[in-house]
Write a protein that holds these residues in place. Structure first.
Motif, PDB file in Angstrom:
ATOM      1  N   LEU A 157     -35.936  56.164  49.095  1.00 54.15           N
ATOM      2  CA  LEU A 157     -36.193  56.437  50.508  1.00 54.15           C
ATOM      3  C   LEU A 157     -36.119  55.157  51.332  1.00 54.15           C
ATOM      4  O   LEU A 157     -35.553  55.147  52.431  1.00 54.15           O
ATOM      5  CB  LEU A 157     -37.560  57.096  50.681  1.00 54.15           C
ATOM      6  CG  LEU A 157     -37.684  58.534  50.206  1.00 54.15           C
ATOM      7  CD1 LEU A 157     -39.133  58.996  50.271  1.00 54.15           C
ATOM      8  CD2 LEU A 157     -36.806  59.452  51.027  1.00 54.15           C
ATOM      9  N   LYS A 158     -36.677  54.082  50.789  1.00 55.39           N
ATOM     10  CA  LYS A 158     -36.652  52.787  51.488  1.00 55.39           C
ATOM     11  C   LYS A 158     -35.216  52.318  51.662  1.00 55.39           C
ATOM     12  O   LYS A 158     -34.815  51.890  52.747  1.00 55.39           O
ATOM     13  CB  LYS A 158     -37.462  51.754  50.710  1.00 55.39           C
ATOM     14  CG  LYS A 158     -37.540  50.418  51.390  1.00 55.39           C
ATOM     15  CD  LYS A 158     -38.360  49.429  50.578  1.00 55.39           C
ATOM     16  CE  LYS A 158     -38.335  48.076  51.251  1.00 55.39           C
ATOM     17  NZ  LYS A 158     -38.851  47.032  50.389  1.00 55.39           N
ATOM     18  N   SER A 159     -34.434  52.408  50.603  1.00 54.91           N
ATOM     19  CA  SER A 159     -33.029  52.004  50.658  1.00 54.91           C
ATOM     20  C   SER A 159     -32.263  52.866  51.649  1.00 54.91           C
ATOM     21  O   SER A 159     -31.428  52.362  52.404  1.00 54.91           O
ATOM     22  CB  SER A 159     -32.401  52.117  49.273  1.00 54.91           C
ATOM     23  OG  SER A 159     -31.030  51.843  49.325  1.00 54.91           O
ATOM     24  N   PHE A 160     -32.559  54.139  51.667  1.00 56.23           N
ATOM     25  CA  PHE A 160     -31.862  55.037  52.587  1.00 56.23           C
ATOM     26  C   PHE A 160     -32.182  54.688  54.032  1.00 56.23           C
ATOM     27  O   PHE A 160     -31.294  54.692  54.882  1.00 56.23           O
ATOM     28  CB  PHE A 160     -32.220  56.490  52.295  1.00 56.23           C
ATOM     29  CG  PHE A 160     -31.421  57.468  53.109  1.00 56.23           C
ATOM     30  CD1 PHE A 160     -30.089  57.700  52.809  1.00 56.23           C
ATOM     31  CD2 PHE A 160     -31.988  58.137  54.172  1.00 56.23           C
ATOM     32  CE1 PHE A 160     -29.333  58.579  53.560  1.00 56.23           C
ATOM     33  CE2 PHE A 160     -31.241  59.020  54.934  1.00 56.23           C
ATOM     34  CZ  PHE A 160     -29.908  59.242  54.631  1.00 56.23           C
ATOM     35  N   THR A 161     -33.439  54.379  54.323  1.00 59.10           N
ATOM     36  CA  THR A 161     -33.797  54.045  55.699  1.00 59.10           C
ATOM     37  C   THR A 161     -33.223  52.695  56.115  1.00 59.10           C
ATOM     38  O   THR A 161     -32.868  52.504  57.271  1.00 59.10           O
ATOM     39  CB  THR A 161     -35.329  54.026  55.902  1.00 59.10           C
ATOM     40  OG1 THR A 161     -35.916  53.110  54.982  1.00 59.10           O
ATOM     41  CG2 THR A 161     -35.919  55.401  55.710  1.00 59.10           C
ATOM     42  N   GLU A 162     -33.115  51.761  55.171  1.00 59.52           N
ATOM     43  CA  GLU A 162     -32.574  50.438  55.488  1.00 59.52           C
ATOM     44  C   GLU A 162     -31.055  50.441  55.564  1.00 59.52           C
ATOM     45  O   GLU A 162     -30.460  49.696  56.327  1.00 59.52           O
ATOM     46  CB  GLU A 162     -33.029  49.414  54.446  1.00 59.52           C
ATOM     47  CG  GLU A 162     -34.515  49.144  54.480  1.00 59.52           C
ATOM     48  CD  GLU A 162     -34.995  48.320  53.297  1.00 59.52           C
ATOM     49  OE1 GLU A 162     -34.205  48.096  52.350  1.00 59.52           O
ATOM     50  OE2 GLU A 162     -36.161  47.909  53.320  1.00 59.52           O
ATOM     51  N   ASN A 163     -30.405  51.246  54.730  1.00 65.42           N
ATOM     52  CA  ASN A 163     -28.946  51.248  54.621  1.00 65.42           C
ATOM     53  C   ASN A 163     -28.342  52.627  54.852  1.00 65.42           C
ATOM     54  O   ASN A 163     -27.265  52.912  54.333  1.00 65.42           O
ATOM     55  CB  ASN A 163     -28.531  50.762  53.223  1.00 65.42           C
ATOM     56  CG  ASN A 163     -29.148  49.441  52.873  1.00 65.42           C
ATOM     57  OD1 ASN A 163     -29.033  48.485  53.624  1.00 65.42           O
ATOM     58  ND2 ASN A 163     -29.827  49.370  51.742  1.00 65.42           N
ATOM     59  N   GLY A 164     -29.020  53.475  55.599  1.00 66.71           N
ATOM     60  CA  GLY A 164     -28.594  54.858  55.775  1.00 66.71           C
ATOM     61  C   GLY A 164     -27.174  55.008  56.268  1.00 66.71           C
ATOM     62  O   GLY A 164     -26.414  55.830  55.755  1.00 66.71           O
ATOM     63  N   ASP A 165     -26.798  54.212  57.267  1.00 66.47           N
ATOM     64  CA  ASP A 165     -25.448  54.340  57.815  1.00 66.47           C
ATOM     65  C   ASP A 165     -24.393  54.003  56.775  1.00 66.47           C
ATOM     66  O   ASP A 165     -23.409  54.723  56.619  1.00 66.47           O
ATOM     67  CB  ASP A 165     -25.277  53.431  59.038  1.00 66.47           C
ATOM     68  CG  ASP A 165     -26.104  53.904  60.220  1.00 66.47           C
ATOM     69  OD1 ASP A 165     -26.520  55.084  60.213  1.00 66.47           O
ATOM     70  OD2 ASP A 165     -26.327  53.106  61.147  1.00 66.47           O
TER      71      ASP A 165
END
Length: 139
Positions: free
Chosen positions: A33-41
């Motif tokens: 989830l953290k990775s997705f929010t930081e690198n979502g685009d």
């Protein structure tokens, strides 16, 4: 600076939120989830360029339409049958080494028909085939 005053309900909510965070961390989901929010685009861009995922999504979407059409009263029966069948298939797969399966000819196949387990499996497959044929003829 003023002191933070929390009600017992707020303290309970914070405690529960911490428990959820710990469970997510233990399960490995928190990092995702953290990775997705930081690198979502970038992640979405990578996913959109991956042809295999797009194909899988298309196939999955096609499989959803018949699920939407299932009569509500049949959902419970289907769910129970899928659970039981997947459990049996996984256990059978665990007990079957493809590299050790013998070749079987007609005589061997007839010999297998004396085995109760083979009879049960064949009975299931033949019943499924009969029901599948009936449903296909309805369409």
């Amino acid at each position: 600076m003023s002191e933070l005053k929390l009600t017992p309900e707020e303290v309970a909510a914070v405690r529960e939120l911490v428990e959820v965070a710990v469970a997510l961390k233990k399960g490995g989901t928190l990092g995702l989830l953290k990775s997705f929010t930081e690198n979502g685009d970038r992640l979405l861009e990578t996913i959109s360029e991956e042809k295999a995922l797009l194909r899988l999504a298309a196939i999955g979407n096609s499989a959803l339409e018949p699920v939407r059409e299932i009569e509500a009263e049949k959902v419970n029966d289907i769910s129970m049958n899928v659970e039981e069948l997947v459990n049996a298939l996984l256990r059978a797969l665990a007990e079957t080494n493809p590299k050790e399966v013998p070749k079987v000819g007609m005589t061997g196949a007839i010999g297998y028909l004396r085995d109760e387990d083979v009879q049960k499996g064949l009975g299931f497959l033949l019943t499924l085939a009969k029901n599948l044929g009936r449903v296909l003829n309805e369409k």
